[in-house]
Design an enzyme around this catalytic site. Structure first.
Site, PDB file in Angstrom:
ATOM      1  N   ASP A  52      -1.730 -48.029 -43.537  1.00 54.29           N
ATOM      2  CA  ASP A  52      -0.758 -46.968 -43.501  1.00 54.29           C
ATOM      3  C   ASP A  52       0.628 -47.970 -42.910  1.00 54.29           C
ATOM      4  O   ASP A  52       0.290 -48.499 -41.825  1.00 54.29           O
ATOM      5  CB  ASP A  52      -1.052 -46.182 -41.949  1.00 54.29           C
ATOM      6  CG  ASP A  52      -0.005 -45.016 -41.670  1.00 54.29           C
ATOM      7  OD1 ASP A  52       1.107 -44.905 -42.452  1.00 54.29           O
ATOM      8  OD2 ASP A  52      -0.292 -44.274 -40.839  1.00 54.29           O
ATOM      9  N   HIS A  86       3.412 -46.556 -42.209  1.00 54.72           N
ATOM     10  CA  HIS A  86       3.882 -45.859 -41.219  1.00 54.72           C
ATOM     11  C   HIS A  86       5.589 -45.735 -41.220  1.00 54.72           C
ATOM     12  O   HIS A  86       6.109 -45.364 -40.138  1.00 54.72           O
ATOM     13  CB  HIS A  86       3.349 -46.081 -39.721  1.00 54.72           C
ATOM     14  CG  HIS A  86       3.298 -45.067 -38.851  1.00 54.72           C
ATOM     15  ND1 HIS A  86       4.207 -44.989 -37.796  1.00 54.72           N
ATOM     16  CD2 HIS A  86       2.413 -43.974 -38.998  1.00 54.72           C
ATOM     17  CE1 HIS A  86       3.950 -43.816 -37.164  1.00 54.72           C
ATOM     18  NE2 HIS A  86       2.882 -43.367 -37.610  1.00 54.72           N
ATOM     19  N   GLU A 136      -0.321 -45.624 -47.083  1.00 56.00           N
ATOM     20  CA  GLU A 136       0.479 -44.358 -46.662  1.00 56.00           C
ATOM     21  C   GLU A 136       1.766 -44.788 -46.227  1.00 56.00           C
ATOM     22  O   GLU A 136       2.081 -45.622 -45.620  1.00 56.00           O
ATOM     23  CB  GLU A 136      -0.433 -43.621 -45.419  1.00 56.00           C
ATOM     24  CG  GLU A 136       0.269 -42.325 -45.050  1.00 56.00           C
ATOM     25  CD  GLU A 136      -0.660 -41.725 -43.867  1.00 56.00           C
ATOM     26  OE1 GLU A 136       0.074 -41.281 -42.836  1.00 56.00           O
ATOM     27  OE2 GLU A 136      -1.745 -41.975 -43.830  1.00 56.00           O
ATOM     28  N   GLU A 172       2.990 -36.738 -44.514  1.00 58.27           N
ATOM     29  CA  GLU A 172       2.852 -36.211 -43.083  1.00 58.27           C
ATOM     30  C   GLU A 172       4.195 -35.928 -42.750  1.00 58.27           C
ATOM     31  O   GLU A 172       4.233 -35.118 -41.622  1.00 58.27           O
ATOM     32  CB  GLU A 172       2.196 -37.366 -42.178  1.00 58.27           C
ATOM     33  CG  GLU A 172       3.173 -38.472 -42.005  1.00 58.27           C
ATOM     34  CD  GLU A 172       2.359 -39.561 -40.999  1.00 58.27           C
ATOM     35  OE1 GLU A 172       2.563 -39.255 -39.763  1.00 58.27           O
ATOM     36  OE2 GLU A 172       1.797 -40.286 -41.384  1.00 58.27           O
ATOM     37  N   HIS A 226      -3.448 -34.816 -43.832  1.00 55.35           N
ATOM     38  CA  HIS A 226      -3.017 -35.549 -42.556  1.00 55.35           C
ATOM     39  C   HIS A 226      -3.581 -34.564 -41.351  1.00 55.35           C
ATOM     40  O   HIS A 226      -3.271 -33.600 -41.114  1.00 55.35           O
ATOM     41  CB  HIS A 226      -1.645 -35.896 -42.545  1.00 55.35           C
ATOM     42  CG  HIS A 226      -1.328 -36.475 -41.305  1.00 55.35           C
ATOM     43  ND1 HIS A 226      -0.535 -35.826 -40.153  1.00 55.35           N
ATOM     44  CD2 HIS A 226      -0.957 -38.006 -41.137  1.00 55.35           C
ATOM     45  CE1 HIS A 226      -0.105 -36.754 -39.279  1.00 55.35           C
ATOM     46  NE2 HIS A 226      -0.412 -38.023 -39.724  1.00 55.35           N
TER      47      HIS A 226
END
Length: 382
Positions: free
Chosen positions: A183, A185, A209, A235, A285
């Site tokens: 991730d 992020h 991700e 997400e 998610h």
């Protein structure tokens, strides 16, 4: 049947639960939460109650559009997360009315269970090898973690090499027995993401991700064409309209919308089926609470392109309470060999321990995302 009451419960560690009651004694539960903004969502639910009291809870689609289209403002994380919790609770009510799990009302399950993964490593990744091996010992075959801490828009090769070294050490420790999801992020800007993706391609992550912030769909599309790694986004997108450029630009191979943020089960299904038309995989998610996870599993049950489900079991945020604490014994989730079974009970398939919820709501929480800064004092992406 008419809706008679909506009640929200702010509960540790960082969740908001919603109970919708009816005049026929059937109640449904939802999770209308946005991490770090739970009180805001509780206020939005109270505002939505003006439209919901007296409404027929069985008319889910009509209620969805009424709340979504009312007024000139729509979409976004707050409005859609509030709508998500309401939608979950309405499907829970409908399933209980017909004495059937939600997925039976949506055409029936295409699978009996779905592969699951958990988080390791914390906000700034640490102890990844120990975390991954602990999950392996518990039967899991996949995990996800933050691939890096703060990273400037242009950062040093020293920082880049440190990230690659840590990820390489993890891959060496677990081999191919554990699938790894990295991730980024949204912490990694385009110039560094381009380099980092190249440097870690040989580590064969199951997906990356948020390789860049979700506002940069075009950049993500460019990166997707430059790497063999499946890129994932979703997400921070909050409706089918947010996903439209993702599909049109072929920006991702995997999407991970959150049932608690994207408009509930109803909108999640629209997006998931649309993704299938583009041969895009679905990995919902859900680093959230038990109601949100139950809603995800109902979606997983009917979507052929769903292949893995995130859950918050043991996540570092859940230091005070965990998912199972809020459910009646014997009416929670069944986990076996890293797979979550699709719940077969009516509605969302779980039974909330309301007495415990009410006690925890007296404690509440004020969870906030941490504020991070770069070495020069400027704000960093969390």
């Amino acid at each position: 049947m008419k809706i008679t009451k909506l009640t929200t419960f702010l509960v540790p560690p960082r969740w908001l639960f919603l109970k919708i009651e009816t005049n026929e004694g059937i109640s449904g539960w939802g999770e209308p939460v946005l991490e770090g903004h739970a009180a805001t969502l509780a206020a939005k639910i109270e505002e939505f109650s003006d439209f919901l009291i007296g409404a027929d809870p069985m008319r889910i689609e009509d209620i969805w559009h009424m709340l979504y289209r009312n007024g000139c403002y729509r979409g976004g994380p707050v409005l859609m997360s509030a709508l998500s919790g309401i939608d979950m609770a309405l499907w829970d009510i409908k399933g209980q009315y017909y004495n059937a799990p939600v997925h039976d009302l949506l055409g029936g399950a295409v699978r009996d269970r779905i592969r699951s993964y958990c988080w390791i490593g914390g906000d700034r990744p640490s102890d990844l090898v120990a975390g991954a091996k602990d999950l392996m010992d518990r039967g899991f075959t996949a995990c996800k973690f933050n691939a890096c801490a703060e990273m400037q828009i242009i950062d040093s090769y020293k920082k880049l090499d440190g990230v690659v070294r840590q990820l390489s050490d993890l891959r060496s420790a677990v081999g191919t027995e554990m699938d790894l999801a990295f991730d980024f992020h949204g912490r990694v800007h385009a110039p560094m993401s381009k380099q980092l993706l190249k440097e870690i391609e040989h580590l064969r992550p199951i997906f990356i991700e948020d390789a860049v912030d979700s506002a940069h769909i075009g950049t993500l599309a460019d990166l997707s064409r430059q790497t063999s790694i499946p890129l994932c986004i979703g997400e921070r997108l909050h409706s089918r309209f947010d996903f439209k450029p993702v599909f049109e630009q072929r920006a991702a191979s995997v999407i991970n919308p959150d049932t608690a943020h994207v408009g509930g089960i109803s909108e999640m299904l629209r997006i998931a089926h649309w993704a299938e038309a583009y041969d895009v995989a679905l990995a919902p998610h859900c680093p959230l609470g038990p109601i949100a996870l139950a809603a995800c599993l109902q979606v997983d049950a009917v979507c052929h392109n769903a292949f893995i489900q995130e859950q918050s079991l043991g996540i570092h945020y859940n230091a005070t309470q965990d998912m199972a604490d809020y459910l009646e014994p014997g009416h929670g989730f069944e986990l076996e060999d890293g797979f979550l079974k699709i719940p077969r009970r009516p509605g969302l398939g779980i039974r909330v321990n309301e007495e415990f919820v009410r006690k925890q709501a007296e404690i509440g929480h004020r969870w906030r995302a941490p504020v991070w800064r770069h070495e020069d004092g400027s704000i960093a992406e969390w």
